[in-house]
Design an enzyme around this catalytic site. Structure first.
Site, mmCIF file in Angstrom:
data_model
loop_
_atom_site.group_PDB
_atom_site.id
_atom_site.type_symbol
_atom_site.label_atom_id
_atom_site.label_comp_id
_atom_site.label_asym_id
_atom_site.label_seq_id
_atom_site.Cartn_x
_atom_site.Cartn_y
_atom_site.Cartn_z
ATOM 1 N N GLU A 93 0.822 -1.214 0.000
ATOM 2 C CA GLU A 93 0.000 0.000 0.000
ATOM 3 C C GLU A 93 0.858 1.267 0.000
ATOM 4 O O GLU A 93 1.229 1.774 1.057
ATOM 5 C CB GLU A 93 -0.939 0.023 1.209
ATOM 6 C CG GLU A 93 -1.844 1.240 1.238
ATOM 7 C CD GLU A 93 -2.808 1.264 2.424
ATOM 8 O OE1 GLU A 93 -3.525 2.273 2.568
ATOM 9 O OE2 GLU A 93 -2.836 0.294 3.197
ATOM 10 N N LYS B 40 -2.442 -2.047 -3.214
ATOM 11 C CA LYS B 40 -3.487 -1.180 -2.652
ATOM 12 C C LYS B 40 -3.064 0.274 -2.847
ATOM 13 O O LYS B 40 -2.448 0.891 -1.971
ATOM 14 C CB LYS B 40 -3.714 -1.494 -1.169
ATOM 15 C CG LYS B 40 -4.833 -0.647 -0.547
ATOM 16 C CD LYS B 40 -5.153 -1.064 0.885
ATOM 17 C CE LYS B 40 -6.243 -0.177 1.478
ATOM 18 N NZ LYS B 40 -6.644 -0.589 2.845
ATOM 19 N N GLY C 215 -9.102 6.613 0.968
ATOM 20 C CA GLY C 215 -8.266 7.790 1.142
ATOM 21 C C GLY C 215 -8.954 9.079 1.525
ATOM 22 O O GLY C 215 -8.486 10.154 1.192
#
Length: 341
Positions: free
Chosen positions: A178, A220, A263
């Protein structure tokens, strides 16, 4: 390392119609979420909250492929004494674990961070695997601002991500990689696109050097977005087009699946933009979600710490999981969202 077994898990985590529930909030983060709904952040309340999510049927079976847990949660037992990992297994989802120690200030790089947690990681991975984890997650954070991100910040975080991923595969655990380019600030979508491309190219270079097998991992990433404070916001279609363009330029086809983080986008935005990407199609990976707040905000508000609100909270969770599941197939629409609400 059994790459075929890792590939099987990675593919199952990103299968069409399903996505990953990120329930790995740290103690500090879950306290902020609970403070917002007037709930005391005790171990019992945290367990009860996560337990009712994991027992939401048939949503867990039909729409959730995996669950990312926090260290406390992977060790907890449900109210009836069943380990929460077993509850997740029984629901048909794959249990995983967040293994990084959080972002800390990066020396001589003001405003930038490096994610820590590599020390002792091999032994911790062995312990998590014995507790039932099948995959892990490590988050690196790149902020956009005046003069940042720097080459040092991107290189340091990419190197740490690669070392983490290699250790995971060594221990027969699928790594979620990520690298998050934050959507805070006033930067344009063009600036986000350039930084995201720079970040992803560096990450995959480091993964190659670390001998990480791409077939046994999940990416990710962030979507390509203008900053929250940017004066020029853009359509979901442009976000989808730019995001796909970056991914096609940076992500090898050997990667089985890409699970987007939300996010800071609101619930419906995160769903609509994932749907827009899947409607474009023509890419080699499965595109799905790995959402935390975008899946959990609605059920948290509906629950508000009251046992009698659990059915309503589970319904809210089911709705968001269903909408995102449709988005992984390119079958979501605003009309469906309204009718199902």
């Amino acid at each position: 390392m059994d790459l075929a077994a890792l590939h099987k898990v990675a593919t199952a985590m990103t299968q069409p119609g399903k996505g990953i529930l990120a329930a790995d909030e740290s103690s500090g983060t879950i306290k902020k979420r609970f403070d917002a709904i007037g709930v005391q952040s005790t171990e019992e309340n945290r367990r009860d909250y996560r337990e009712f999510l994991f027992r939401t049927e048939p949503t867990m079976k039909d729409r959730i492929s995996g669950v990312i847990l926090f260290d406390e949660t992977i060790r907890q037992k449900a109210a009836d004494g069943t380990p929460l990992v077993k509850v997740i297994d029984a629901a048909g989802a794959i249990p995983g674990i967040k293994v990084d120690a959080g972002a800390k200030p990066l020396a001589f790089c003001p405003g930038e961070t490096i994610t820590e947690g590599l020390d002792g990681l091999r032994d911790r991975l062995i312990g998590y695997r014995e507790l039932g984890a099948k995959f892990c997650k490590w988050r690196a954070v790149m902020d956009i601002g005046n003069g940042i991100p720097s080459q040092d910040a991107i290189n340091s975080n990419a190197h740490a991500l690669a070392r983490y991923a290699a250790l995971c595969q060594e221990q027969q655990l699928v790594p979620i990689v990520e690298p998050e380019v934050l959507m805070d600030g006033d930067h344009t979508i063009e600036r986000c696109e350039a930084v995201t491309m720079w970040t992803l190219k560096t990450v995959f270079m480091e993964l190659y050097y670390a001998k990480v097998q791409l077939e046994g991992m999940v990416l990710k990433p962030n979507m390509t977005l203008p900053g929250k404070k940017c004066a020029t916001q853009v359509s979901d279609a442009e976000i989808a087009e730019r995001t796909i363009r970056v991914l096609k330029d940076c992500v090898p086809s050997a990667v089985p699946g890409i699970a987007f983080l939300s996010g800071g986008q609101d619930d419906v935005e995160a769903t609509a933009r994932l749907d827009a990407m899947n409607r474009i199609g023509g890419f080699p990976w499965h595109l799905t979600f790995s959402y935390g707040r975008a899946l959990q905000h609605a059920p948290q508000v509906a629950w508000s710490g009251k046992t009698e609100n659990v059915p309503a909270a589970q319904a809210a969770f089911s709705h968001r999981a269903e909408m995102n599941g449709l988005a992984t197939l390119g079958e979501w629409s605003a009309d469906i969202e309204k009718k199902a609400a």
